[in-house]
Motif scaffolding. Structure first.
Motif, PDB file in Angstrom:
ATOM      1  N   GLY A 128       7.351   9.646   7.100  1.00 14.22           N
ATOM      2  CA  GLY A 128       6.244  10.592   6.950  1.00 14.22           C
ATOM      3  C   GLY A 128       4.942  10.029   7.495  1.00 14.22           C
ATOM      4  O   GLY A 128       4.213  10.705   8.223  1.00 14.22           O
ATOM      5  N   CYS A 129       4.648   8.798   7.172  1.00 19.25           N
ATOM      6  CA  CYS A 129       3.418   8.165   7.674  1.00 19.25           C
ATOM      7  C   CYS A 129       3.507   7.908   9.167  1.00 19.25           C
ATOM      8  O   CYS A 129       2.506   8.004   9.881  1.00 19.25           O
ATOM      9  N   THR A 130       4.699   7.578   9.656  1.00 16.22           N
ATOM     10  CA  THR A 130       4.890   7.406  11.089  1.00 16.22           C
ATOM     11  C   THR A 130       4.573   8.703  11.811  1.00 16.22           C
ATOM     12  O   THR A 130       3.858   8.712  12.818  1.00 16.22           O
ATOM     13  N   ASN A 131       5.070   9.814  11.288  1.00 14.34           N
ATOM     14  CA  ASN A 131       4.789  11.124  11.880  1.00 14.34           C
ATOM     15  C   ASN A 131       3.298  11.444  11.814  1.00 14.34           C
ATOM     16  O   ASN A 131       2.723  11.961  12.776  1.00 14.34           O
ATOM     17  N   PHE A 132       2.664  11.133  10.698  1.00 13.40           N
ATOM     18  CA  PHE A 132       1.233  11.368  10.563  1.00 13.40           C
ATOM     19  C   PHE A 132       0.462  10.557  11.601  1.00 13.40           C
ATOM     20  O   PHE A 132      -0.452  11.073  12.254  1.00 13.40           O
ATOM     21  N   GLY A 133       0.831   9.304  11.779  1.00 10.99           N
ATOM     22  CA  GLY A 133       0.180   8.464  12.777  1.00 10.99           C
ATOM     23  C   GLY A 133       0.328   9.032  14.180  1.00 10.99           C
ATOM     24  O   GLY A 133      -0.618   9.017  14.977  1.00 10.99           O
ATOM     25  N   LYS A 134       1.516   9.560  14.484  1.00  8.36           N
ATOM     26  CA  LYS A 134       1.750  10.178  15.794  1.00  8.36           C
ATOM     27  C   LYS A 134       0.893  11.434  15.957  1.00  8.36           C
ATOM     28  O   LYS A 134       0.374  11.695  17.049  1.00  8.36           O
ATOM     29  N   GLN A 135       0.751  12.210  14.893  1.00  7.71           N
ATOM     30  CA  GLN A 135      -0.075  13.417  14.958  1.00  7.71           C
ATOM     31  C   GLN A 135      -1.541  13.071  15.186  1.00  7.71           C
ATOM     32  O   GLN A 135      -2.225  13.724  15.982  1.00  7.71           O
ATOM     33  N   VAL A 136      -2.030  12.044  14.512  1.00  8.22           N
ATOM     34  CA  VAL A 136      -3.417  11.612  14.697  1.00  8.22           C
ATOM     35  C   VAL A 136      -3.621  11.136  16.133  1.00  8.22           C
ATOM     36  O   VAL A 136      -4.620  11.471  16.776  1.00  8.22           O
ATOM     37  N   GLU A 137      -2.682  10.376  16.646  1.00  6.10           N
ATOM     38  CA  GLU A 137      -2.760   9.904  18.030  1.00  6.10           C
ATOM     39  C   GLU A 137      -2.759  11.084  19.007  1.00  6.10           C
ATOM     40  O   GLU A 137      -3.526  11.107  19.967  1.00  6.10           O
ATOM     41  N   LEU A 138      -1.901  12.064  18.764  1.00  5.39           N
ATOM     42  CA  LEU A 138      -1.849  13.250  19.617  1.00  5.39           C
ATOM     43  C   LEU A 138      -3.190  13.985  19.611  1.00  5.39           C
ATOM     44  O   LEU A 138      -3.707  14.385  20.662  1.00  5.39           O
ATOM     45  N   MET A 139      -3.771  14.145  18.427  1.00  6.79           N
ATOM     46  CA  MET A 139      -5.062  14.830  18.330  1.00  6.79           C
ATOM     47  C   MET A 139      -6.164  14.032  19.026  1.00  6.79           C
ATOM     48  O   MET A 139      -7.046  14.606  19.672  1.00  6.79           O
ATOM     49  N   ARG A 140      -6.121  12.725  18.917  1.00  5.75           N
ATOM     50  CA  ARG A 140      -7.121  11.887  19.587  1.00  5.75           C
ATOM     51  C   ARG A 140      -7.013  12.042  21.095  1.00  5.75           C
ATOM     52  O   ARG A 140      -8.007  12.242  21.793  1.00  5.75           O
ATOM     53  N   ARG A 141      -5.796  12.008  21.610  1.00  7.30           N
ATOM     54  CA  ARG A 141      -5.598  12.164  23.052  1.00  7.30           C
ATOM     55  C   ARG A 141      -5.976  13.562  23.520  1.00  7.30           C
ATOM     56  O   ARG A 141      -6.591  13.725  24.575  1.00  7.30           O
ATOM     57  N   ALA A 142      -5.610  14.581  22.744  1.00  8.53           N
ATOM     58  CA  ALA A 142      -5.950  15.956  23.111  1.00  8.53           C
ATOM     59  C   ALA A 142      -7.463  16.145  23.122  1.00  8.53           C
ATOM     60  O   ALA A 142      -8.016  16.807  24.003  1.00  8.53           O
ATOM     61  N   SER A 143      -8.136  15.570  22.151  1.00 11.09           N
ATOM     62  CA  SER A 143      -9.594  15.650  22.081  1.00 11.09           C
ATOM     63  C   SER A 143     -10.229  14.988  23.290  1.00 11.09           C
ATOM     64  O   SER A 143     -11.162  15.511  23.889  1.00 11.09           O
ATOM     65  N   LYS A 144      -9.723  13.815  23.628  1.00 15.62           N
ATOM     66  CA  LYS A 144     -10.248  13.091  24.787  1.00 15.62           C
ATOM     67  C   LYS A 144     -10.020  13.911  26.056  1.00 15.62           C
ATOM     68  O   LYS A 144     -10.908  14.030  26.901  1.00 15.62           O
ATOM     69  N   PRO A 177       0.831  -1.208   0.000  1.00 11.08           N
ATOM     70  CA  PRO A 177       0.000   0.000   0.000  1.00 11.08           C
ATOM     71  C   PRO A 177       0.865   1.258   0.000  1.00 11.08           C
ATOM     72  O   PRO A 177       1.943   1.279   0.597  1.00 11.08           O
ATOM     73  N   ASP A 178       0.389   2.262  -0.697  1.00 10.37           N
ATOM     74  CA  ASP A 178       1.122   3.520  -0.719  1.00 10.37           C
ATOM     75  C   ASP A 178       0.706   4.386   0.473  1.00 10.37           C
ATOM     76  O   ASP A 178      -0.163   4.016   1.264  1.00 10.37           O
ATOM     77  N   CYS A 179       1.331   5.525   0.596  1.00  8.21           N
ATOM     78  CA  CYS A 179       1.078   6.423   1.724  1.00  8.21           C
ATOM     79  C   CYS A 179      -0.387   6.866   1.768  1.00  8.21           C
ATOM     80  O   CYS A 179      -0.953   7.021   2.852  1.00  8.21           O
ATOM     81  N   ARG A 180      -0.987   7.060   0.626  1.00  7.53           N
ATOM     82  CA  ARG A 180      -2.394   7.470   0.588  1.00  7.53           C
ATOM     83  C   ARG A 180      -3.285   6.404   1.231  1.00  7.53           C
ATOM     84  O   ARG A 180      -4.198   6.711   2.002  1.00  7.53           O
ATOM     85  N   GLU A 181      -3.020   5.147   0.930  1.00  6.39           N
ATOM     86  CA  GLU A 181      -3.794   4.050   1.513  1.00  6.39           C
ATOM     87  C   GLU A 181      -3.557   3.944   3.020  1.00  6.39           C
ATOM     88  O   GLU A 181      -4.486   3.714   3.793  1.00  6.39           O
ATOM     89  N   ILE A 182      -2.325   4.137   3.444  1.00  8.47           N
ATOM     90  CA  ILE A 182      -2.005   4.084   4.871  1.00  8.47           C
ATOM     91  C   ILE A 182      -2.705   5.226   5.598  1.00  8.47           C
ATOM     92  O   ILE A 182      -3.280   5.037   6.680  1.00  8.47           O
TER      93      ILE A 182
END
Length: 97
Positions: free
Chosen positions: A39-55, A5-10
């Motif tokens: 890049g995708c690793t960083n994106f995943g970390k950003q999504v996790e950060l936003m999820r935790r901040a939202s919670k 899978p490419d980055c878009r799919e990830i």
């Protein structure tokens, strides 16, 4: 055999993981991609950060719907449009006088 899978799919899988539990194969695919793509690793970390901040924000606001029952103005820290809302807080304190 399908290609990797490419980055878009990830990215799609990571974002879908916010709405539903990913299957075992999907989780494995994302984790394997993280090993080769910073890049995708960083994106995943950003999504996790936003999820935790939202919670955290939902628990901080004391409102289970994310604090939007009053249109999101309460405690927003936005002094430009929140001037009228700050009067609401003053009223609750003025009854003690």
């Amino acid at each position: 055999m399908m290609g990797l899978p490419d980055c878009r799919e990830i990215t799609r899988l990571v974002l879908e993981g916010e709405d539903r539990p990913l299957g075992h194969a999907e989780r494995l695919t994302v984790r394997a991609h993280y090993l080769i793509c910073k890049g995708c690793t960083n994106f995943g970390k950003q999504v996790e950060l936003m999820r935790r901040a939202s919670k955290h924000w939902r628990s901080y606001s004391g409102n289970s719907d994310g604090g939007n029952s009053d249109g999101g103005n309460s405690g927003s820290g936005n002094n430009d449009s929140g001037n009228n809302d700050s009067g609401n807080n003053d009223r609750s304190g003025s009854t003690d006088n």
